[in-house]
Design a protein around this motif. Structure first.
Motif, PDB file in Angstrom:
ATOM      1  N   ALA A  97     -40.921 -21.275  27.234  1.00  0.00           N
ATOM      2  CA  ALA A  97     -41.566 -21.815  28.433  1.00  0.00           C
ATOM      3  C   ALA A  97     -43.067 -22.062  28.219  1.00  0.00           C
ATOM      4  N   LYS A  98     -43.657 -21.414  27.211  1.00  0.00           N
ATOM      5  CA  LYS A  98     -45.108 -21.545  26.985  1.00  0.00           C
ATOM      6  C   LYS A  98     -45.511 -22.945  26.529  1.00  0.00           C
ATOM      7  N   PHE A  99     -44.564 -23.707  25.995  1.00  0.00           N
ATOM      8  CA  PHE A  99     -44.936 -24.995  25.399  1.00  0.00           C
ATOM      9  C   PHE A  99     -45.064 -26.113  26.422  1.00  0.00           C
ATOM     10  N   GLY A 100     -44.519 -25.916  27.617  1.00  0.00           N
ATOM     11  CA  GLY A 100     -44.699 -26.905  28.679  1.00  0.00           C
ATOM     12  C   GLY A 100     -46.162 -27.063  29.059  1.00  0.00           C
ATOM     13  N   PRO A 101     -46.865 -25.958  29.407  1.00  0.00           N
ATOM     14  CA  PRO A 101     -48.288 -26.062  29.712  1.00  0.00           C
ATOM     15  C   PRO A 101     -49.126 -26.568  28.542  1.00  0.00           C
ATOM     16  N   LEU A 102     -48.612 -26.404  27.309  1.00  0.00           N
ATOM     17  CA  LEU A 102     -49.328 -26.910  26.141  1.00  0.00           C
ATOM     18  C   LEU A 102     -49.220 -28.431  26.029  1.00  0.00           C
ATOM     19  N   GLY A 103     -48.284 -29.013  26.775  1.00  0.00           N
ATOM     20  CA  GLY A 103     -48.119 -30.459  26.755  1.00  0.00           C
ATOM     21  C   GLY A 103     -46.816 -30.929  26.134  1.00  0.00           C
ATOM     22  N   VAL A 104     -45.985 -29.980  25.672  1.00  0.00           N
ATOM     23  CA  VAL A 104     -44.686 -30.341  25.092  1.00  0.00           C
ATOM     24  C   VAL A 104     -43.624 -29.932  26.114  1.00  0.00           C
ATOM     25  N   LYS A 105     -43.479 -30.776  27.129  1.00  0.00           N
ATOM     26  CA  LYS A 105     -42.661 -30.428  28.293  1.00  0.00           C
ATOM     27  C   LYS A 105     -41.178 -30.334  27.967  1.00  0.00           C
ATOM     28  N   GLU A 106     -40.778 -30.969  26.872  1.00  0.00           N
ATOM     29  CA  GLU A 106     -39.350 -30.971  26.530  1.00  0.00           C
ATOM     30  C   GLU A 106     -38.794 -29.558  26.350  1.00  0.00           C
ATOM     31  N   PHE A 107     -39.644 -28.602  25.934  1.00  0.00           N
ATOM     32  CA  PHE A 107     -39.155 -27.240  25.728  1.00  0.00           C
ATOM     33  C   PHE A 107     -38.696 -26.588  27.022  1.00  0.00           C
ATOM     34  N   GLU A 108     -39.114 -27.128  28.156  1.00  0.00           N
ATOM     35  CA  GLU A 108     -38.686 -26.554  29.424  1.00  0.00           C
ATOM     36  C   GLU A 108     -37.207 -26.796  29.695  1.00  0.00           C
ATOM     37  N   VAL A 109     -36.549 -27.570  28.836  1.00  0.00           N
ATOM     38  CA  VAL A 109     -35.106 -27.750  28.977  1.00  0.00           C
ATOM     39  C   VAL A 109     -34.393 -26.403  28.853  1.00  0.00           C
ATOM     40  N   PHE A 110     -34.988 -25.480  28.076  1.00  0.00           N
ATOM     41  CA  PHE A 110     -34.370 -24.157  27.913  1.00  0.00           C
ATOM     42  C   PHE A 110     -34.480 -23.310  29.174  1.00  0.00           C
ATOM     43  N   ASP A 111     -35.364 -23.709  30.100  1.00  0.00           N
ATOM     44  CA  ASP A 111     -35.515 -22.973  31.353  1.00  0.00           C
ATOM     45  C   ASP A 111     -34.524 -23.415  32.424  1.00  0.00           C
ATOM     46  N   LEU A 112     -33.812 -24.512  32.193  1.00  0.00           N
ATOM     47  CA  LEU A 112     -32.885 -25.003  33.213  1.00  0.00           C
ATOM     48  C   LEU A 112     -31.810 -23.959  33.509  1.00  0.00           C
ATOM     49  N   PRO A 113     -31.605 -23.637  34.772  1.00  0.00           N
ATOM     50  CA  PRO A 113     -30.626 -22.600  35.110  1.00  0.00           C
ATOM     51  C   PRO A 113     -29.197 -23.013  34.773  1.00  0.00           C
ATOM     52  N   PHE A 114     -28.472 -22.076  34.196  1.00  0.00           N
ATOM     53  CA  PHE A 114     -27.042 -22.213  33.896  1.00  0.00           C
ATOM     54  C   PHE A 114     -26.719 -23.329  32.905  1.00  0.00           C
ATOM     55  N   ILE A 115     -27.688 -23.794  32.116  1.00  0.00           N
ATOM     56  CA  ILE A 115     -27.390 -24.880  31.172  1.00  0.00           C
ATOM     57  C   ILE A 115     -26.598 -24.375  29.964  1.00  0.00           C
ATOM     58  N   PHE A 116     -26.686 -23.066  29.673  1.00  0.00           N
ATOM     59  CA  PHE A 116     -25.890 -22.474  28.599  1.00  0.00           C
ATOM     60  C   PHE A 116     -25.028 -21.358  29.183  1.00  0.00           C
ATOM     61  N   ASP A 117     -23.743 -21.401  28.885  1.00  0.00           N
ATOM     62  CA  ASP A 117     -22.847 -20.359  29.385  1.00  0.00           C
ATOM     63  C   ASP A 117     -22.718 -19.182  28.424  1.00  0.00           C
ATOM     64  N   ASN A 118     -23.068 -19.395  27.162  1.00  0.00           N
ATOM     65  CA  ASN A 118     -22.906 -18.330  26.179  1.00  0.00           C
ATOM     66  C   ASN A 118     -23.736 -18.639  24.933  1.00  0.00           C
ATOM     67  N   TYR A 119     -23.751 -17.702  24.004  1.00  0.00           N
ATOM     68  CA  TYR A 119     -24.562 -17.863  22.794  1.00  0.00           C
ATOM     69  C   TYR A 119     -24.043 -18.986  21.896  1.00  0.00           C
ATOM     70  N   ASP A 120     -22.749 -19.193  21.870  1.00  0.00           N
ATOM     71  CA  ASP A 120     -22.199 -20.258  21.028  1.00  0.00           C
ATOM     72  C   ASP A 120     -22.747 -21.620  21.467  1.00  0.00           C
ATOM     73  N   GLU A 121     -22.758 -21.864  22.777  1.00  0.00           N
ATOM     74  CA  GLU A 121     -23.303 -23.125  23.282  1.00  0.00           C
ATOM     75  C   GLU A 121     -24.790 -23.231  22.971  1.00  0.00           C
ATOM     76  N   LEU A 122     -25.496 -22.152  23.183  1.00  0.00           N
ATOM     77  CA  LEU A 122     -26.935 -22.125  22.917  1.00  0.00           C
ATOM     78  C   LEU A 122     -27.248 -22.457  21.460  1.00  0.00           C
ATOM     79  N   HIS A 123     -26.526 -21.830  20.543  1.00  0.00           N
ATOM     80  CA  HIS A 123     -26.819 -21.999  19.115  1.00  0.00           C
ATOM     81  C   HIS A 123     -26.478 -23.391  18.595  1.00  0.00           C
TER      82      HIS A 123
END
Length: 339
Positions: A97-123
């Motif tokens: 989440a720190k990279f959004g304020p730095l200007g790389v907003k794309e990293f905030e995709v990881f903050d989206l709620p419920f976008i990953f159901d488990n570690y396999d999807e995440l990886h």
């Protein structure tokens, strides 16, 4: 004035670090890499940092020394990225989440709620081309992204049970500095409050905030179970880190030493991601044993209701993060926002 002295000290440290690289390192006068982070040593990140230190120092035969500074000993959340860019520290593992304020907003995709159901999807994302492309975006900031480290999936905590969206209404909930997390809390009717991680315990203790979201390892090791009566096992979001270095410093390392450090980091990354799930499960049990915080387990219907309330944040944040990026993750993981 305080900010000026920080910048001045950082510049002086950066110059001395550059000068140190010019001379061939020896065990008596090694290259020093300061690795700063904001969590405890007994978290997944803390343990992985110490494992990396052990491997790196062994493999470089003492030519590189890794100094690990946990628990915001050197810098707080808002200071550490600037310190890295200036060369005051050489390595960090900040939350994504720190990279959004730095200007790389794309990293905030990881903050989206419920976008990953488990570690396999995440990886599939963090260990695949999408994750690599995101790390590459840090180059223009003078930062080299080397790896992703898992911390785990987040749980909600408060002094009341949080089971339905209505339970969140009016609560002051601590968040990291992220537009996505702000939108997430507002979607539940709560009041998002940005706060440095090092200040969360006191904020909860004094009532400055009513609740928070954390993986269990952070919740337990920061003793938040002492000041929160309920922990809801929601798994609603992901908290991970990017291991990053000052690009100029890293590129200036002797190639043979850099190669050994990269090998060591690869092993430390496997270690970090392997222990994240078990550490969090263990700390849920530790919270239970403490008798101070009641664990709330959601029924499938209750979790589905939370998900239904929060998934619209994906569309709301698409212009900020990039709809193409969100859709590429949906494709990679099989996520369907309609379910």
């Amino acid at each position: 004035m305080q900010r000026r002295s920080l910048l001045g000290a950082a510049l002086a440290l950066a110059l001395s670090a550059t000068a140190a690289l010019a001379a061939a390192p020896t065990p008596a006068d090694p290259i020093v890499i300061k690795f700063s982070h904001v969590v405890a040593n007994d978290t997944p990140k803390g343990k992985a940092a110490m494992f990396f230190k052990k491997l790196a120092e062994e493999r470089t035969k003492g030519l590189v020394k890794i100094e690990v500074y946990p628990n915001s000993q050197l810098y707080k959340d808002k200071e550490e990225l600037e310190a890295l860019q200036l060369g005051a520290v050489q390595m960090l593992a900040p939350s994504l989440a720190k990279f959004g304020p730095l200007g790389v907003k794309e990293f905030e995709v990881f903050d989206l709620p419920f976008i990953f159901d488990n570690y396999d999807e995440l990886h599939k994302v963090t260990q695949g081309p999408i994750g690599a492309a995101l790390l590459k975006k840090l180059d223009s900031k003078g930062i080299l992204g080397l790896a992703y480290w898992d911390n785990g999936f987040k749980q909600f905590s408060a002094n009341k049970p949080l089971k339905t969206p209505a339970d969140f209404r009016g609560l002051k909930m601590r968040i990291q500095s992220s537009k996505v997390l702000d939108a997430q809390m507002r979607a539940l009717g709560s009041l998002p409050q940005q706060m440095a991680f090092s200040e969360v315990y006191q904020g909860l203790q004094t009532g400055v905030v009513d609740g928070a979201e954390n993986p269990p390892s952070n919740f337990y090791t920061q003793k938040m179970h002492e000041v929160q009566k309920y922990l809801t096992l929601s798994d609603h979001g992901y908290l991970g880190y990017a291991v990053i270095v000052n690009k100029r410093f890293w590129d200036g390392l002797p190639p043979d030493l850099r190669q050994q450090l990269e090998f060591s980091l690869k092993e430390a990354t496997q270690f970090a991601n392997r222990i994240a799930k078990s550490e969090n499960e263990g700390d849920i049990e530790n919270v239970k044993k403490s008798g101070k915080t009641q664990i709330v387990t959601l029924s499938p219907a209750e979790r589905a209701a939370l998900k239904k309330a929060l998934v619209p944040v994906h569309a709301q944040m698409a212009d900020r993060i990039g709809n193409d990026l969100i859709q590429s993750i949906y494709k990679e993981t099989g996520f369907n926002p309609a379910n």
